[in-house]
Design a protein around this motif. Structure first.
Motif, PDB file in Angstrom:
ATOM      1  N   LEU A  83       0.830  -1.202   0.000  1.00  0.00           N
ATOM      2  CA  LEU A  83       0.000   0.000   0.000  1.00  0.00           C
ATOM      3  C   LEU A  83       0.866   1.255   0.000  1.00  0.00           C
ATOM      4  CD1 LEU A  83      -2.791   1.305   0.166  1.00  0.00           C
ATOM      5  CD2 LEU A  83      -2.701   1.029   2.655  1.00  0.00           C
ATOM      6  N   VAL A  86       2.684   1.545  -3.489  1.00  0.00           N
ATOM      7  CA  VAL A  86       1.815   1.992  -4.581  1.00  0.00           C
ATOM      8  C   VAL A  86       1.520   3.487  -4.452  1.00  0.00           C
ATOM      9  CG1 VAL A  86      -0.540   1.833  -5.482  1.00  0.00           C
ATOM     10  CG2 VAL A  86       0.802  -0.251  -5.102  1.00  0.00           C
ATOM     11  N   GLU A  87       1.169   3.932  -3.256  1.00  0.00           N
ATOM     12  CA  GLU A  87       0.884   5.354  -3.073  1.00  0.00           C
ATOM     13  C   GLU A  87       2.108   6.207  -3.384  1.00  0.00           C
ATOM     14  OE1 GLU A  87      -0.729   8.547   0.291  1.00  0.00           O
ATOM     15  OE2 GLU A  87       0.118   6.625   0.933  1.00  0.00           O
ATOM     16  N   ILE A 119      -7.634   3.532  -5.206  1.00  0.00           N
ATOM     17  CA  ILE A 119      -6.690   2.570  -4.622  1.00  0.00           C
ATOM     18  C   ILE A 119      -7.505   1.442  -4.003  1.00  0.00           C
ATOM     19  CG2 ILE A 119      -6.514   3.590  -2.305  1.00  0.00           C
ATOM     20  CD1 ILE A 119      -3.372   3.214  -2.735  1.00  0.00           C
ATOM     21  N   THR A 129     -11.998   5.807  -3.727  1.00  0.00           N
ATOM     22  CA  THR A 129     -11.858   6.475  -5.014  1.00  0.00           C
ATOM     23  C   THR A 129     -12.395   7.899  -4.929  1.00  0.00           C
ATOM     24  OG1 THR A 129     -13.970   6.094  -6.177  1.00  0.00           O
ATOM     25  CG2 THR A 129     -12.480   4.219  -5.983  1.00  0.00           C
ATOM     26  N   ILE A 140      -4.169  10.437  -5.332  1.00  0.00           N
ATOM     27  CA  ILE A 140      -4.099   9.055  -4.839  1.00  0.00           C
ATOM     28  C   ILE A 140      -4.059   9.022  -3.322  1.00  0.00           C
ATOM     29  CG2 ILE A 140      -1.584   8.827  -4.876  1.00  0.00           C
ATOM     30  CD1 ILE A 140      -4.125   6.139  -5.987  1.00  0.00           C
ATOM     31  N   ARG A 144      -6.661   7.080  -0.755  1.00  0.00           N
ATOM     32  CA  ARG A 144      -6.269   6.207   0.360  1.00  0.00           C
ATOM     33  C   ARG A 144      -6.975   6.624   1.655  1.00  0.00           C
ATOM     34  NH1 ARG A 144      -0.185   4.454   2.533  1.00  0.00           N
ATOM     35  NH2 ARG A 144      -0.955   3.402   4.418  1.00  0.00           N
ATOM     36  N   VAL A 232      -2.063  -4.853  -3.975  1.00  0.00           N
ATOM     37  CA  VAL A 232      -2.675  -3.529  -4.011  1.00  0.00           C
ATOM     38  C   VAL A 232      -2.633  -2.981  -5.432  1.00  0.00           C
ATOM     39  CG1 VAL A 232      -2.553  -1.165  -3.141  1.00  0.00           C
ATOM     40  CG2 VAL A 232      -1.964  -3.080  -1.630  1.00  0.00           C
ATOM     41  N   GLY A 234      -3.418   0.738  -7.647  1.00  0.00           N
ATOM     42  CA  GLY A 234      -3.696   2.161  -7.576  1.00  0.00           C
ATOM     43  C   GLY A 234      -3.568   2.808  -8.944  1.00  0.00           C
ATOM     44  N   SER A 236      -4.175   6.850 -11.093  1.00  0.00           N
ATOM     45  CA  SER A 236      -4.456   8.281 -10.985  1.00  0.00           C
ATOM     46  C   SER A 236      -4.413   8.895 -12.377  1.00  0.00           C
ATOM     47  CB  SER A 236      -3.420   8.956 -10.078  1.00  0.00           C
ATOM     48  OG  SER A 236      -3.705  10.325  -9.899  1.00  0.00           O
ATOM     49  N   THR A 258      -9.413   0.142 -12.064  1.00  0.00           N
ATOM     50  CA  THR A 258      -8.663  -0.216 -10.867  1.00  0.00           C
ATOM     51  C   THR A 258      -9.391  -1.348 -10.153  1.00  0.00           C
ATOM     52  OG1 THR A 258      -8.109   2.149 -10.620  1.00  0.00           O
ATOM     53  CG2 THR A 258      -7.587   0.695  -8.766  1.00  0.00           C
ATOM     54  N   SER A 267      -4.246  -2.424 -12.818  1.00  0.00           N
ATOM     55  CA  SER A 267      -4.405  -1.007 -13.138  1.00  0.00           C
ATOM     56  C   SER A 267      -4.394  -0.859 -14.647  1.00  0.00           C
ATOM     57  CB  SER A 267      -3.284  -0.165 -12.520  1.00  0.00           C
ATOM     58  OG  SER A 267      -3.391   1.199 -12.914  1.00  0.00           O
TER      59      SER A 267
END
Length: 348
Positions: A83, A86-87, A119, A129, A140, A144, A232, A234, A236, A258, A267
């Motif tokens: 997590l 990915v962020e 995400i 989202t 993003i 989260r 995970v 994600g 954007s 997603t 993704s």
């Protein structure tokens, strides 16, 4: 005698069902079932990518993809979560004006910027989202926060902005998102629309004007699996150039652009409407589960059998760290890395 024949017939049916099930299991077993400590895949948009650009331009994009991978690798190598990885990767891409997310977001019909992000966690299918935000530097991160703090999954427009007020998120004005290449692409789209008088002049999601045929596709995303087995996804995006009337694309739609499940994290990037019509992320997951199939087989099924040529690119990772990065477009900004030392970045 009759009973014996019926018993034999029943045994034949049972054996046939067993063989069919075993064939499916063997097919799915063709992939590597050894669990990697971690794996990461990223994308920065797919579309018609010119090969006629100077080596310096190509190297600059590859360097940025390499740096984005490094951001996620550091977290995963040190035992951090998928997590966080990915962020952080998507934050880097959102802050990079080369890509259609955050700083490099395309212009709407009204000359502004509206951003979407999503995400999702695979193991419990929790998701967050947001769509149509205008002041969030890193969408993003807001997605989260929605996932972790709200009983809802999606917030839109002014509601998303109001939800963000509860948190210490960096806010910016619309001028922050401005880039010259995006502005030029928007002006061309407006002129074409005046001449054509048709919606067809809408530029389908923009990617950097100095590298792409601007009438093609964009978005950024990352998928990862960590040492604990959490997968995970994600994504954007700034959407599509000259988009109108609150248009929402595939990115914030769970199961479309997603998606993450026990099987896979996906993704997408490309033509949002087509990706939504195919419920693309969920289609990949369901194909893997019910066929059963490998992530490679499921990805190829989506891009080759469901979507049409030129519509999309996709990245994915399964629970064991098997990865997929492919497209039915001319190219896609992409990169992958894992705990076994497999690492690459590519465009074509």
């Amino acid at each position: 005698m009759m009973f014996a024949k019926q018993l034999v017939g029943l045994l034949v049916i049972v054996m046939a069902i067993g063989c069919t099930k075993m064939e499916g299991q063997n097919k799915a077993a063709n992939q590597d079932t050894t669990k990697k400590d971690w794996a990461l895949v990223i994308h920065g948009g797919a579309g018609t990518i010119s090969k006629e650009k100077p080596d310096s331009v190509v190297k600059a994009y590859k360097s940025d993809l390499d740096e984005a991978l490094s951001v996620g690798e550091k977290i995963l190598k040190e035992g951090g979560s998928a997590l966080d990885a990915v962020e952080s990767v998507i934050n880097y891409l959102e802050n990079n004006p080369k890509f259609n997310a955050g700083k490099g977001a395309v212009f709407t019909h009204d000359g502004g910027h509206e951003l979407d992000a999503a995400i999702m966690l695979g193991n419990n299918r929790k998701a967050g989202t947001i769509t149509g935000v205008k002041t969030i530097k890193n969408p993003i991160s807001l997605a989260r926060l929605v996932m972790e703090n709200s009983k809802h999954i999606m917030f839109a427009g002014e509601g998303a902005e109001e939800y963000a007020n509860q948190f210490d998120l960096e806010r910016v004005n619309q001028e922050y998102f401005y880039t010259e290449s995006r502005h030029k692409a928007w002006k061309r789209a407006i002129e074409e629309e005046k001449q054509d008088g048709a919606q067809s002049s809408v530029i389908e999601p923009g990617i950097p004007g100095d590298f792409f045929d601007e009438k093609k596709l964009g978005t950024v995303g990352a998928v990862a699996v960590d040492k604990d087995g959490q997968i995970v996804a994600g994504t954007s995006t700034g959407g599509m150039t000259n988009k109108k009337f609150g248009r929402v694309g595939d990115v914030p739609i769970v199961g479309a652009g997603t998606y993450a499940s026990n099987e896979v994290a996906v993704s997408m990037t490309g033509w949002g409407e087509k990706i939504m019509q195919a419920v693309s992320g969920h289609t990949v997951s369901a194909y893997m589960k019910h066929k059963p199939a490998t992530v490679q087989e499921a990805g190829n099924y989506l891009l080759q059998d469901v979507l049409n040529e030129g519509e999309a690119g996709m990245i994915a990772v399964d629970k064991n760290g098997n990865t997929y990065l492919n497209m039915n477009t001319q190219g896609m900004f992409r990169g992958t890395s894992d705990s076994e030392g497999n690492r690459k970045v590519a465009i074509w």
